[in-house]
Design a protein around this motif. Structure first.
Motif, PDB file in Angstrom:
ATOM      1  N   LEU A   1     119.084   2.355 -91.953  1.00 62.13           N
ATOM      2  CA  LEU A   1     120.118   1.476 -92.491  1.00 62.13           C
ATOM      3  C   LEU A   1     119.759   0.016 -92.284  1.00 62.13           C
ATOM      4  CD1 LEU A   1     122.916   1.119 -93.753  1.00 62.13           C
ATOM      5  CD2 LEU A   1     123.895   1.315 -91.450  1.00 62.13           C
ATOM      6  N   SER A   2     119.227  -0.305 -91.108  1.00 64.53           N
ATOM      7  CA  SER A   2     118.833  -1.685 -90.830  1.00 64.53           C
ATOM      8  C   SER A   2     117.716  -2.135 -91.761  1.00 64.53           C
ATOM      9  CB  SER A   2     118.376  -1.810 -89.364  1.00 64.53           C
ATOM     10  OG  SER A   2     119.418  -1.476 -88.479  1.00 64.53           O
ATOM     11  N   LEU A   3     116.743  -1.257 -91.994  1.00 64.36           N
ATOM     12  CA  LEU A   3     115.652  -1.592 -92.915  1.00 64.36           C
ATOM     13  C   LEU A   3     116.169  -1.777 -94.339  1.00 64.36           C
ATOM     14  CD1 LEU A   3     112.876   0.834 -91.626  1.00 64.36           C
ATOM     15  CD2 LEU A   3     112.776  -1.670 -91.624  1.00 64.36           C
ATOM     16  N   LEU A   4     117.090  -0.929 -94.745  1.00 60.83           N
ATOM     17  CA  LEU A   4     117.665  -1.032 -96.095  1.00 60.83           C
ATOM     18  C   LEU A   4     118.338  -2.389 -96.292  1.00 60.83           C
ATOM     19  CD1 LEU A   4     119.749   1.726 -97.850  1.00 60.83           C
ATOM     20  CD2 LEU A   4     120.572  -0.615 -97.782  1.00 60.83           C
ATOM     21  N   LEU A   5     119.195  -2.768 -95.342  1.00 63.93           N
ATOM     22  CA  LEU A   5     119.927  -4.033 -95.465  1.00 63.93           C
ATOM     23  C   LEU A   5     118.988  -5.234 -95.378  1.00 63.93           C
ATOM     24  CD1 LEU A   5     123.026  -3.158 -93.237  1.00 63.93           C
ATOM     25  CD2 LEU A   5     123.015  -3.502 -95.719  1.00 63.93           C
TER      26      LEU A   5
ATOM     27  N   THR B   1     115.946  -9.719 -97.931  1.00 62.57           N
ATOM     28  CA  THR B   1     114.636 -10.353 -98.065  1.00 62.57           C
ATOM     29  C   THR B   1     114.179 -10.395 -99.517  1.00 62.57           C
ATOM     30  OG1 THR B   1     114.033  -9.579 -95.846  1.00 62.57           O
ATOM     31  CG2 THR B   1     112.244 -10.276 -97.305  1.00 62.57           C
ATOM     32  N   PHE B   2     114.245  -9.257-100.208  1.00 66.07           N
ATOM     33  CA  PHE B   2     113.805  -9.202-101.598  1.00 66.07           C
ATOM     34  C   PHE B   2     114.657 -10.121-102.476  1.00 66.07           C
ATOM     35  CE2 PHE B   2     112.204  -4.557-101.039  1.00 66.07           C
ATOM     36  CZ  PHE B   2     111.140  -5.034-100.288  1.00 66.07           C
ATOM     37  N   ASN B   3     115.967 -10.083-102.257  1.00 66.48           N
ATOM     38  CA  ASN B   3     116.873 -10.894-103.068  1.00 66.48           C
ATOM     39  C   ASN B   3     116.609 -12.386-102.856  1.00 66.48           C
ATOM     40  OD1 ASN B   3     118.944 -11.696-104.739  1.00 66.48           O
ATOM     41  ND2 ASN B   3     120.582 -10.835-103.487  1.00 66.48           N
ATOM     42  N   SER B   4     116.429 -12.789-101.596  1.00 64.82           N
ATOM     43  CA  SER B   4     116.203 -14.201-101.288  1.00 64.82           C
ATOM     44  C   SER B   4     114.888 -14.699-101.860  1.00 64.82           C
ATOM     45  CB  SER B   4     116.225 -14.418 -99.772  1.00 64.82           C
ATOM     46  OG  SER B   4     117.451 -14.027 -99.214  1.00 64.82           O
ATOM     47  N   LEU B   5     113.813 -13.934-101.636  1.00 70.69           N
ATOM     48  CA  LEU B   5     112.505 -14.359-102.120  1.00 70.69           C
ATOM     49  C   LEU B   5     112.464 -14.398-103.651  1.00 70.69           C
ATOM     50  CD1 LEU B   5     110.102 -12.460 -99.680  1.00 70.69           C
ATOM     51  CD2 LEU B   5     110.690 -14.893 -99.689  1.00 70.69           C
ATOM     52  N   ALA B   6     113.032 -13.373-104.282  1.00 70.14           N
ATOM     53  CA  ALA B   6     113.039 -13.347-105.747  1.00 70.14           C
ATOM     54  C   ALA B   6     113.873 -14.492-106.309  1.00 70.14           C
ATOM     55  CB  ALA B   6     113.572 -12.001-106.244  1.00 70.14           C
ATOM     56  N   SER B   7     114.984 -14.821-105.644  1.00 70.46           N
ATOM     57  CA  SER B   7     115.823 -15.935-106.101  1.00 70.46           C
ATOM     58  C   SER B   7     115.071 -17.251-106.006  1.00 70.46           C
ATOM     59  CB  SER B   7     117.110 -16.007-105.268  1.00 70.46           C
ATOM     60  OG  SER B   7     117.917 -14.873-105.475  1.00 70.46           O
ATOM     61  N   LEU B   8     114.347 -17.444-104.914  1.00 67.46           N
ATOM     62  CA  LEU B   8     113.561 -18.668-104.759  1.00 67.46           C
ATOM     63  C   LEU B   8     112.478 -18.758-105.826  1.00 67.46           C
ATOM     64  CD1 LEU B   8     113.173 -18.767-100.869  1.00 67.46           C
ATOM     65  CD2 LEU B   8     114.536 -20.318-102.278  1.00 67.46           C
ATOM     66  N   ILE B   9     111.857 -17.639-106.163  1.00 70.78           N
ATOM     67  CA  ILE B   9     110.829 -17.622-107.206  1.00 70.78           C
ATOM     68  C   ILE B   9     111.433 -17.988-108.556  1.00 70.78           C
ATOM     69  CG2 ILE B   9     109.273 -16.124-108.513  1.00 70.78           C
ATOM     70  CD1 ILE B   9     108.750 -14.616-105.882  1.00 70.78           C
TER      71      ILE B   9
ATOM     72  N   ALA C   1     116.092  -6.356-106.231  1.00 72.00           N
ATOM     73  CA  ALA C   1     116.175  -5.981-104.816  1.00 72.00           C
ATOM     74  C   ALA C   1     116.806  -4.599-104.665  1.00 72.00           C
ATOM     75  CB  ALA C   1     116.991  -7.022-104.053  1.00 72.00           C
ATOM     76  N   PHE C   2     117.885  -4.361-105.397  1.00 72.84           N
ATOM     77  CA  PHE C   2     118.561  -3.064-105.313  1.00 72.84           C
ATOM     78  C   PHE C   2     117.649  -1.928-105.766  1.00 72.84           C
ATOM     79  CE2 PHE C   2     120.982   0.286-107.470  1.00 72.84           C
ATOM     80  CZ  PHE C   2     121.774   0.728-106.427  1.00 72.84           C
ATOM     81  N   LEU C   3     116.969  -2.116-106.903  1.00 70.00           N
ATOM     82  CA  LEU C   3     116.094  -1.059-107.424  1.00 70.00           C
ATOM     83  C   LEU C   3     114.885  -0.845-106.522  1.00 70.00           C
ATOM     84  CD1 LEU C   3     116.173  -1.790-111.272  1.00 70.00           C
ATOM     85  CD2 LEU C   3     117.348   0.020-110.012  1.00 70.00           C
ATOM     86  N   SER C   4     114.347  -1.931-105.968  1.00 67.26           N
ATOM     87  CA  SER C   4     113.195  -1.804-105.080  1.00 67.26           C
ATOM     88  C   SER C   4     113.556  -0.980-103.849  1.00 67.26           C
ATOM     89  CB  SER C   4     112.692  -3.184-104.661  1.00 67.26           C
ATOM     90  OG  SER C   4     112.227  -3.916-105.770  1.00 67.26           O
ATOM     91  N   VAL C   5     114.719  -1.253-103.297  1.00 64.02           N
ATOM     92  CA  VAL C   5     115.156  -0.510-102.113  1.00 64.02           C
ATOM     93  C   VAL C   5     115.473   0.941-102.474  1.00 64.02           C
ATOM     94  CG1 VAL C   5     117.009  -0.300-100.408  1.00 64.02           C
ATOM     95  CG2 VAL C   5     115.989  -2.532-100.884  1.00 64.02           C
ATOM     96  N   ALA C   6     116.178   1.121-103.603  1.00 68.35           N
ATOM     97  CA  ALA C   6     116.588   2.470-103.997  1.00 68.35           C
ATOM     98  C   ALA C   6     115.416   3.344-104.423  1.00 68.35           C
ATOM     99  CB  ALA C   6     117.614   2.391-105.129  1.00 68.35           C
ATOM    100  N   LEU C   7     114.437   2.768-105.119  1.00 69.25           N
ATOM    101  CA  LEU C   7     113.341   3.555-105.680  1.00 69.25           C
ATOM    102  C   LEU C   7     112.098   3.604-104.797  1.00 69.25           C
ATOM    103  CD1 LEU C   7     113.508   2.442-109.435  1.00 69.25           C
ATOM    104  CD2 LEU C   7     114.466   4.501-108.385  1.00 69.25           C
TER     105      LEU C   7
END
Length: 334
Positions: free
Chosen positions: A7-11, A16-24, A59-65
């Protein structure tokens, strides 16, 4: 411990993915945004909406898939690996952002519903040419013309507006609001706020929020301008008249809606009026010089990313590599 670590890794991965992708995405807009100046405001608004919402979806799809399958398949069930303070902090920040997003979404919906109910009680139903949704005349200190709601949208018009605008100017203002309605801007605005709230502690992407707000107003203005040069001038006249009677420092009290004057607008009325006059003077029917390119830029990279994620999710070797990266991330965060 297996479940808590997962759960900790998921959150943490979501944040992390959302923040980095947003900055990009913000960086891409800063570098290449001016290249879209020849596009219609509608195409630019679609691009900005995609740039702003794609990081959260990615971010959601990366974590889910990828992350979840890799962890479930390759992580030993009885491993006693603890959750470090750094990993726990990332997970806490991520969970806080998600909780804030959900809370504010519910609070905004309730506040909007309550205020809309008040307006419906004190307003009266009216018929306006060109309006296909329920319309109401209300008494309000702010000279508003607003569409509220996205499942059952309603149009609210302040009495003062109906008094000072000519029938032609009212029709032009309605054409503007119809532009918002056709683009589903109320729904998009809600999604953008959810994306912003999910990254509450890490304020990346807010440049895109402001840019979308401005461009969505331009797109609605273009919708009116497409109906003729005279309509563009009538809308410009309506903007000037309404701007003159706005009480100093007043803002429309509405948590979720689209207004003739955008509630998050930063460019101001003057730039919109100048643009409308320019459209009328040149006899321009707004249109991108490169419509196919605009669609390719909006949908091409997104489609490629989704296909890549889907392919990776079915590849056992890639999932093992993802788990390898997870192990490195856990080690680095000790």
């Amino acid at each position: 411990m297996f479940e808590l670590l997962g759960l900790s890794l998921l959150l943490a991965a979501l944040l992390t993915f959302n923040s980095l992708a947003s900055l990009i995405m913000v960086g891409l807009w800063r570098v290449a945004g001016r290249a879209t100046d020849s596009w219609t405001a509608t195409s630019r608004a679609r691009l900005l909406f995609s740039l702003r919402t794609l990081p959260a979806l990615l971010a959601f799809l990366s974590v889910a898939l990828l992350v979840i399958p890799a962890y479930l398949i390759h992580e030993p069930r009885h491993a006693a690996e603890p959750v470090s303070f750094k990993l726990g902090l990332l997970a806490f920040l991520s969970a806080t952002g998600i909780a804030v997003s959900i809370y504010r979404g519910i609070a905004t919906r309730r506040a909007t519903a309550n205020l809309t109910s008040d307006w419906l009680r004190q307003g009266k139903s009216i018929q306006i040419a060109g309006v296909d949704i329920d319309a109401y005349q209300i008494e309000h200190t702010f000279p508003l013309i607003a569409i509220v709601g996205f499942l059952h949208p309603r149009l609210f018009v302040a009495s003062r507006v109906l008094e000072i605008l000519t029938p032609e100017e009212i029709s032009a203002a309605i054409a503007h609001e119809n532009g918002h309605l056709a683009a589903r801007d109320n729904l998009k605005r809600g999604l953008l706020r959810a994306c912003r709230d999910a990254l509450l502690i890490i304020p990346s992407g807010r440049l895109l929020d402001k840019a979308w707000s401005d461009v969505s107003e331009e797109a609605a203005d273009e919708n009116a301008a497409r109906q003729g040069n005279g309509v563009a001038l009538d809308l410009a006249s309506a903007l000037v008249k309404i701007a003159r009677i706005i009480p100093l420092g007043a803002r429309p009290t509405m948590p979720a809606g689209v207004f003739l004057f955008g509630d998050d607008e930063t460019k101001g009325i003057k730039s919109r009026v100048r643009r409308l006059i320019a459209l009328a003077a040149t006899g321009c029917r707004p249109g991108s010089r490169y419509p196919a390119l605009a669609k390719l830029v909006v949908w091409g990279p997104t489609s490629m990313l989704f296909v890549s994620l889907a392919v990776a999710a079915t590849n056992p070797y890639l999932l093992s590599r993802v788990h390898h990266l997870i192990e490195h991330a856990v080690f680095a965060l000790r």
